[in-house]
Design an enzyme around this catalytic site. Structure first.
Site, PDB file in Angstrom:
ATOM      1  N   PRO A  18       0.726  -1.400  -0.059  1.00 44.63           N
ATOM      2  CA  PRO A  18       0.125  -0.141  -0.060  1.00 44.63           C
ATOM      3  C   PRO A  18       1.591   1.058   0.053  1.00 44.63           C
ATOM      4  O   PRO A  18       0.479   2.444  -0.515  1.00 44.63           O
ATOM      5  CB  PRO A  18      -0.534  -0.555   0.932  1.00 44.63           C
ATOM      6  N   ASP A  41       2.758   1.677 -11.671  1.00 41.86           N
ATOM      7  CA  ASP A  41       1.733   2.801 -12.062  1.00 41.86           C
ATOM      8  C   ASP A  41       1.406   4.341 -10.943  1.00 41.86           C
ATOM      9  O   ASP A  41       2.613   4.304 -10.028  1.00 41.86           O
ATOM     10  CB  ASP A  41       0.270   2.053 -11.719  1.00 41.86           C
ATOM     11  N   LYS A  63      -2.296   5.671 -15.111  1.00 40.63           N
ATOM     12  CA  LYS A  63      -3.838   4.859 -14.271  1.00 40.63           C
ATOM     13  C   LYS A  63      -4.205   5.705 -13.630  1.00 40.63           C
ATOM     14  O   LYS A  63      -3.920   5.701 -12.483  1.00 40.63           O
ATOM     15  CB  LYS A  63      -3.570   3.798 -14.192  1.00 40.63           C
ATOM     16  N   ASP A  96      -1.685  -5.474  -4.065  1.00 42.48           N
ATOM     17  CA  ASP A  96      -1.034  -6.754  -5.332  1.00 42.48           C
ATOM     18  C   ASP A  96      -2.009  -6.524  -6.123  1.00 42.48           C
ATOM     19  O   ASP A  96      -2.886  -5.958  -6.919  1.00 42.48           O
ATOM     20  CB  ASP A  96      -2.357  -8.264  -4.363  1.00 42.48           C
ATOM     21  N   MET A 176     -11.493   2.151  -4.381  1.00 41.15           N
ATOM     22  CA  MET A 176     -12.063   3.016  -5.627  1.00 41.15           C
ATOM     23  C   MET A 176     -13.021   3.836  -5.835  1.00 41.15           C
ATOM     24  O   MET A 176     -14.213   3.991  -6.192  1.00 41.15           O
ATOM     25  CB  MET A 176     -12.242   2.657  -6.859  1.00 41.15           C
ATOM     26  N   GLY A 205      -3.128   5.317   3.268  1.00 39.08           N
ATOM     27  CA  GLY A 205      -2.712   4.777   4.002  1.00 39.08           C
ATOM     28  C   GLY A 205      -1.495   4.311   3.784  1.00 39.08           C
ATOM     29  O   GLY A 205      -1.210   3.873   2.983  1.00 39.08           O
TER      30      GLY A 205
HETATM   31  C1  LIG Z   1      -6.995   0.152  -8.811  1.00 38.20           C
HETATM   32  S1  LIG Z   1      -6.849  -0.434  -7.663  1.00 38.20           S
HETATM   33  C2  LIG Z   1      -5.379  -1.536  -7.221  1.00 38.20           C
HETATM   34  C3  LIG Z   1      -5.462  -2.101  -6.018  1.00 38.20           C
HETATM   35  C4  LIG Z   1      -4.241  -2.891  -5.593  1.00 38.20           C
HETATM   36  N1  LIG Z   1      -3.791  -3.726  -6.915  1.00 38.20           N
HETATM   37  C5  LIG Z   1      -3.953  -3.777  -4.237  1.00 38.20           C
HETATM   38  O1  LIG Z   1      -4.467  -4.323  -4.500  1.00 38.20           O
HETATM   39  O2  LIG Z   1      -4.517  -2.601  -3.148  1.00 38.20           O
HETATM   40  C6  LIG Z   1      -6.284   0.875  -6.858  1.00 38.20           C
HETATM   41  C7  LIG Z   1      -7.324   1.622  -5.635  1.00 38.20           C
HETATM   42  O3  LIG Z   1      -6.712   0.816  -4.321  1.00 38.20           O
HETATM   43  C8  LIG Z   1      -6.801   1.740  -3.242  1.00 38.20           C
HETATM   44  N2  LIG Z   1      -5.396   2.002  -2.394  1.00 38.20           N
HETATM   45  C9  LIG Z   1      -4.413   1.841  -3.188  1.00 38.20           C
HETATM   46  N3  LIG Z   1      -3.800   1.748  -2.611  1.00 38.20           N
HETATM   47  C10 LIG Z   1      -4.169   2.580  -1.097  1.00 38.20           C
HETATM   48  C11 LIG Z   1      -3.621   3.471   0.280  1.00 38.20           C
HETATM   49  N4  LIG Z   1      -2.478   3.675   0.367  1.00 38.20           N
HETATM   50  N5  LIG Z   1      -4.526   3.770   0.399  1.00 38.20           N
HETATM   51  C12 LIG Z   1      -5.733   3.860   0.201  1.00 38.20           C
HETATM   52  N6  LIG Z   1      -6.457   3.199  -0.685  1.00 38.20           N
HETATM   53  C13 LIG Z   1      -5.349   3.042  -1.539  1.00 38.20           C
HETATM   54  C14 LIG Z   1      -8.272   2.787  -3.757  1.00 38.20           C
HETATM   55  O4  LIG Z   1      -9.241   2.610  -3.412  1.00 38.20           O
HETATM   56  C15 LIG Z   1      -7.367   2.899  -5.010  1.00 38.20           C
HETATM   57  O5  LIG Z   1      -8.595   3.833  -5.820  1.00 38.20           O
END
Ligand SMILES: C[S@@+](CC[C@H](N)C(=O)[O-])C[C@H]1O[C@@H](n2cnc3c(N)ncnc32)[C@H](O)[C@@H]1O
Length: 264
Positions: A18, A41, A63, A96, A176, A205
């Site tokens: 994250p 990304d 993205k 992930d 998202m 986060g």
């Molecule tokens: C395209 S998705 C990718 C998710 C990623 N593959 C995962 O496993 O965390 C992107 C979304 O993941 C969430 N996200 C990813 N990193 C985050 C973070 N550090 N804090 C809060 N939300 C996060 C948010 O909802 C963001 O819009």
């Protein structure tokens, strides 16, 4: 060549977690120090990119919602081309790669084109962000299940199975969902959850920019707007959110580090 070396002409699809570089898998870090080229990304944080071998070529493939730096098919085609040039190719994805990461689509192309690949899992946002927010997703006093769900619109409507999401004794981790926060809260209440169900929204986060707003399904959207939160955010809904009041360790540890003068 040792089994631990990064073979040429190979693609590694790697999750970076994250945001906190200390949450990288050891294998991810080793590959970052061996690759020739890295495709990344927008959510892969600068602190993580700083750990990539300096000589490696960096290609930003973007993205941010609809505003893709490169369309998905072109990213997949680029991976194939770079691997065929005999390069050691690292595809970095936040969290992930298989959780709302479209990692499956990219390796489907590699498989079809006969390009060798491996996958290295990362800590997905639900797990990493909840941990850093002090919200145990399946605390047994509150939840028997945790559902990871996207709050993104498809074809203009939020086509989610609201009835199954509005069940008691479960936690929702909504990816998202920032743009649709108000509608998500309204739908969950319309389908049976109490308006007083605790809910949180966590911005960036597990990074030094982490901000957490807590409330309930009736108040969260207004509180998030008032706090001027910005994506990326993760929404967490369920009784487990109450535990943050006692378990919010990350802010406390950063405050302590700041007082000791050891925080960036
Ligand atoms: C395209 S998705 C990718 C998710 C990623 N593959 C995962 O496993 O965390 C992107 C979304 O993941 C969430 N996200 C990813 N990193 C985050 C973070 N550090 N804090 C809060 N939300 C996060 C948010 O909802 C963001 O819009």
């Amino acid at each position: 060549m040792s089994a631990r070396e990064f073979p040429p002409g190979h693609v590694y699809l790697v999750g970076t977690g994250p945001g906190d570089p200390d949450l990288l898998a050891v294998k991810a870090l080793r590959l970052m120090q061996q690759c020739d080229v890295v495709l990344h990304d927008n959510l892969v944080t600068p602190a993580i990119m700083a750990l990539v071998r300096p000589e490696a070529r960096r290609i930003y493939v973007g993205k941010r919602r609809a505003n893709h730096a490169l369309p998905q098919e072109e990213i997949s085609a680029l991976l194939v081309r770079l691997a065929r040039e005999g390069l050691r190719v690292l595809r970095l994805k936040a969290g992930d790669p298989f959780v709302f990461g479209r990692g499956g689509e990219e390796i489907e192309t590699l498989a079809r084109e006969g390009v060798a690949f491996d996958v290295v899992p990362g800590i997905t946002a639900a797990l990493g962000v909840a941990a850093y927010a002090g919200i145990p997703l399946t605390h047994r006093d509150c939840a028997q299940a945790c559902v990871l769900v996207t709050g993104n619109r498809r074809d203009g409507s939020l086509d989610l199975d609201w009835e199954s999401l509005a069940r008691p004794n479960q936690t929702l981790a909504i990816y998202m969902g920032f743009q649709n926060l108000a509608e998500i809260c309204t739908q969950l209440v319309a389908h049976g959850l109490a308006a007083t169900t605790p809910a949180a929204i966590v911005q960036q986060g597990a990074t030094p920019r982490q901000r957490v707003v807590t409330g309930d399904l009736a108040t969260l959207a207004a509180l998030a707007a008032e706090a001027e939160l910005q994506p990326p955010t993760l929404i967490i809904v369920g009784e487990v959110v109450r535990l943050r009041e006692r378990l919010a360790w990350y802010e406390a540890s950063r405050l302590e580090a700041a007082l000791m003068g050891s925080v960036e």
